[in-house]
Write a protein that holds these residues in place. Structure first.
Motif, mmCIF file in Angstrom:
data_model
loop_
_atom_site.group_PDB
_atom_site.id
_atom_site.type_symbol
_atom_site.label_atom_id
_atom_site.label_comp_id
_atom_site.label_asym_id
_atom_site.label_seq_id
_atom_site.Cartn_x
_atom_site.Cartn_y
_atom_site.Cartn_z
ATOM 1 N N GLU A 259 -34.549 19.229 55.621
ATOM 2 C CA GLU A 259 -34.649 19.336 57.076
ATOM 3 C C GLU A 259 -33.342 19.882 57.665
ATOM 4 O O GLU A 259 -33.358 20.581 58.673
ATOM 5 C CB GLU A 259 -34.978 17.972 57.692
ATOM 6 C CG GLU A 259 -36.385 17.468 57.410
ATOM 7 C CD GLU A 259 -37.452 18.199 58.231
ATOM 8 O OE1 GLU A 259 -37.097 19.016 59.098
ATOM 9 O OE2 GLU A 259 -38.649 17.946 57.991
ATOM 10 N N VAL A 260 -32.213 19.572 57.029
ATOM 11 C CA VAL A 260 -30.927 20.077 57.514
ATOM 12 C C VAL A 260 -30.843 21.594 57.358
ATOM 13 O O VAL A 260 -30.250 22.288 58.178
ATOM 14 C CB VAL A 260 -29.767 19.379 56.757
ATOM 15 C CG1 VAL A 260 -28.419 19.973 57.166
ATOM 16 C CG2 VAL A 260 -29.778 17.880 57.032
ATOM 17 N N ASN A 261 -31.448 22.107 56.305
ATOM 18 C CA ASN A 261 -31.439 23.557 56.052
ATOM 19 C C ASN A 261 -32.563 24.300 56.773
ATOM 20 O O ASN A 261 -32.621 25.533 56.708
ATOM 21 C CB ASN A 261 -31.575 23.842 54.551
ATOM 22 C CG ASN A 261 -30.468 23.235 53.747
ATOM 23 O OD1 ASN A 261 -30.681 22.288 52.993
ATOM 24 N ND2 ASN A 261 -29.251 23.749 53.927
ATOM 25 N N SER B 149 -31.379 30.019 57.951
ATOM 26 C CA SER B 149 -32.087 30.081 56.661
ATOM 27 C C SER B 149 -33.210 31.110 56.707
ATOM 28 O O SER B 149 -33.433 31.857 55.737
ATOM 29 C CB SER B 149 -32.668 28.703 56.315
ATOM 30 O OG SER B 149 -31.642 27.762 56.129
ATOM 31 N N VAL B 150 -33.936 31.162 57.826
ATOM 32 C CA VAL B 150 -35.026 32.136 57.960
ATOM 33 C C VAL B 150 -34.472 33.559 57.937
ATOM 34 O O VAL B 150 -35.030 34.447 57.264
ATOM 35 C CB VAL B 150 -35.809 31.885 59.265
ATOM 36 C CG1 VAL B 150 -36.788 33.017 59.539
ATOM 37 C CG2 VAL B 150 -36.563 30.569 59.173
ATOM 38 N N LEU B 151 -33.373 33.777 58.640
ATOM 39 C CA LEU B 151 -32.769 35.115 58.627
ATOM 40 C C LEU B 151 -32.261 35.464 57.233
ATOM 41 O O LEU B 151 -32.286 36.633 56.826
ATOM 42 C CB LEU B 151 -31.639 35.180 59.656
ATOM 43 C CG LEU B 151 -32.088 35.053 61.125
ATOM 44 C CD1 LEU B 151 -30.875 35.055 62.059
ATOM 45 C CD2 LEU B 151 -33.053 36.176 61.501
ATOM 46 N N VAL C 84 -40.660 30.191 55.312
ATOM 47 C CA VAL C 84 -41.117 31.487 54.802
ATOM 48 C C VAL C 84 -42.189 32.072 55.733
ATOM 49 O O VAL C 84 -42.211 33.280 56.002
ATOM 50 C CB VAL C 84 -41.652 31.352 53.359
ATOM 51 C CG1 VAL C 84 -42.246 32.667 52.873
ATOM 52 C CG2 VAL C 84 -40.532 30.903 52.433
ATOM 53 N N GLY C 85 -43.055 31.202 56.246
ATOM 54 C CA GLY C 85 -44.059 31.680 57.197
ATOM 55 C C GLY C 85 -43.423 32.270 58.443
ATOM 56 O O GLY C 85 -43.872 33.298 58.970
ATOM 57 N N PHE C 86 -42.359 31.621 58.926
ATOM 58 C CA PHE C 86 -41.649 32.129 60.099
ATOM 59 C C PHE C 86 -41.026 33.497 59.780
ATOM 60 O O PHE C 86 -41.134 34.455 60.562
ATOM 61 C CB PHE C 86 -40.570 31.123 60.504
ATOM 62 C CG PHE C 86 -40.026 31.307 61.892
ATOM 63 C CD1 PHE C 86 -40.512 32.277 62.764
ATOM 64 C CD2 PHE C 86 -39.009 30.477 62.352
ATOM 65 C CE1 PHE C 86 -40.006 32.423 64.051
ATOM 66 C CE2 PHE C 86 -38.483 30.610 63.638
ATOM 67 C CZ PHE C 86 -38.989 31.600 64.482
ATOM 68 N N ALA C 87 -40.394 33.589 58.606
ATOM 69 C CA ALA C 87 -39.790 34.874 58.202
ATOM 70 C C ALA C 87 -40.865 35.961 58.110
ATOM 71 O O ALA C 87 -40.681 37.083 58.604
ATOM 72 C CB ALA C 87 -39.071 34.705 56.865
ATOM 73 N N VAL D 62 -38.825 26.150 62.640
ATOM 74 C CA VAL D 62 -37.558 25.575 62.168
ATOM 75 C C VAL D 62 -37.048 24.611 63.239
ATOM 76 O O VAL D 62 -37.455 24.650 64.405
ATOM 77 C CB VAL D 62 -36.491 26.660 61.902
ATOM 78 C CG1 VAL D 62 -36.905 27.563 60.760
ATOM 79 C CG2 VAL D 62 -36.201 27.482 63.160
ATOM 80 N N ASN D 63 -36.130 23.743 62.817
ATOM 81 C CA ASN D 63 -35.516 22.800 63.742
ATOM 82 C C ASN D 63 -34.448 23.517 64.574
ATOM 83 O O ASN D 63 -33.825 24.476 64.113
ATOM 84 C CB ASN D 63 -34.898 21.634 62.972
ATOM 85 C CG ASN D 63 -35.928 20.926 62.097
ATOM 86 O OD1 ASN D 63 -37.104 20.872 62.438
ATOM 87 N ND2 ASN D 63 -35.493 20.390 60.967
#
Length: 398
Positions: free
Chosen positions: A91-93, A98-100, A129-132, A163-164
């Motif tokens: 959750e921290v990552n 991370s997505v970028l 990965v879905g967001f990316a 993402v958070n």
């Protein structure tokens, strides 16, 4: 977005306004299979065809299954067609950075618009990965391979990515369907007990507000096997939870309607997760939320005392937490109510009524301080009684 098709619509001009309408097809498959990385299983290879593919894998999954995944790719895909990368999945990552980073690896690999991302791991890796994929080249195919029970019964069936952001869970994200989702129940055999319990919390959720048969099957399992492992439960219980989830989500995939039974257990829990710095895992926070909601439902006269305690006891018997001193106080619950009200335009707190049915609480005024404190007191008492009973059982066994 070649897996999302515009199937109807048109344009028209009226005075100074040009109007465009488009009806998109969001169809997708959730495939329950076994042994998907066995060399003789063609399923994934056939889905990928000749698409250039970036596999994004969580570290734990790579440690256990990395060799099998690599051997599968080597057999079925030319070496230049794919790239495998391991990405932290806590959750921290779970951040925009991370997505970028995933998008940067896709660009460095020259992933083209007809290419494909494949997420292998739990809900966090699939959300990222879905967001990316939803952003990369304005939309690229992606496949979800869920390796956790939470991932299989919850994340894998919907279309949300995210993402958070600034201590808010899944604050940033998109609605973007996967090209396909593959669930393999054999992954559950290597899943730690704590992770299995978190997944079971989501299954109990569906049983409590959507399908009493799911609840009763879990209850029956523990009656027959008081110390039974979740991994030995009939997988059809989990498939039933997926089906109920899909039925609830399908008419409202883009969440235009914000009254959602599947949000049961997800009003107080998001704050419980983030404000304990994720000491509580998602399913554990959901379990505490469900217990408090069952107590609230009894106090408001929507659920019998017997059914309320029956539901809380099943959560407790599943070794999920029902009370946490850091989270279970009125200030935290009121702050949660205010946060979700902003997100949902109403509180929309889901309370079970009978087992398998639920209703919505719309206004904050329906949850006064005294009521919240009474609910906390009920859950705290049942928690203490359960721990006393467990200690006595241990003494009897000694």
């Amino acid at each position: 977005m070649s897996h999302i098709e515009i199937v109807a619509g048109g344009t028209r001009a009226r005075k100074d306004t040009l109007h465009v309408s488009a009806l998109a097809d969001f169809g997708y498959n959730i495939i329950n299979d076994e042994g998907i990385f066995e060399l003789s299983n063609p399923l994934l290879a056939e889905l990928l065809g000749d698409k250039r593919t970036l596999f994004v894998i969580s570290p734990t999954v790579y440690e256990i299954y990395g060799q099998a995944i690599s051997q599968y790719m080597e057999k079925h895909l030319p070496a230049q067609q794919y790239l495998l990368t391991v990405t932290p999945s806590t959750e921290v990552n779970k951040t925009m950075d991370s997505v970028l980073g995933i998008c940067a690896q896709a660009k460095a690999f020259n992933l083209d618009r007809d290419g494909c991302f494949v997420a292998i791991g739990g809900g966090i890796i699939m959300d990222m990965v879905g967001f990316a994929a939803s952003m990369y080249r304005r939309g690229t195919k992606f496949i979800k391979i869920a390796t956790t029970l939470v991932g299989q019964v919850d994340v894998s069936v919907g279309v949300k990515t995210g993402v958070n952001f600034m201590q808010s869970k899944n604050m940033l994200g998109t609605y973007y369907p996967a090209y396909a989702t593959i669930n393999d129940r054999l992954f559950l055999h290597t899943l730690p007990a704590r992770e299995l319990r978190c997944g079971l919390a989501e299954v109990i959720k569906m049983g409590l507000v959507c399908d009493a048969n799911i609840f009763e099957q879990i209850e029956d399992y523990y009656l027959k096997h008081p110390k039974g492992s979740i991994k030995h439960m009939d997988y059809s219980i989990f498939v039933a939870a997926m089906l109920r989830m899909i039925e609830e989500l399908q008419p409202n995939l883009l969440e235009l309607e914000l009254e959602r039974l599947v949000d049961f257990g997800h009003t107080f829990s998001m704050r419980f997760e983030t404000h304990t710095d994720h000491r509580l895992l998602h399913g554990e926070a959901v379990a505490i939320d469900m217990a408090l909601s069952c107590a609230l439902s009894y106090l408001k006269g929507h659920m019998s005392k017997e059914d309320s305690e029956r539901a809380i006891r099943l959560i407790q018997h599943s070794d999920l937490p029902i009370y946490d001193a850091e989270c279970c106080h009125v200030d935290s619950m009121q702050a949660s109510v205010e946060e979700v009200r902003l997100h949902r335009n109403a509180v929309n707190l889901v309370l079970p009524t009978d087992i398998g049915e639920g209703i919505f609480i719309k206004e904050p005024e329906e949850l006064p301080v005294e009521l919240l404190q009474q609910a906390i007191d009920i859950v705290k008492l049942i928690d203490a009684e359960g721990k006393t009973e467990a200690r006595q059982a241990e003494l009897d066994m000694a």
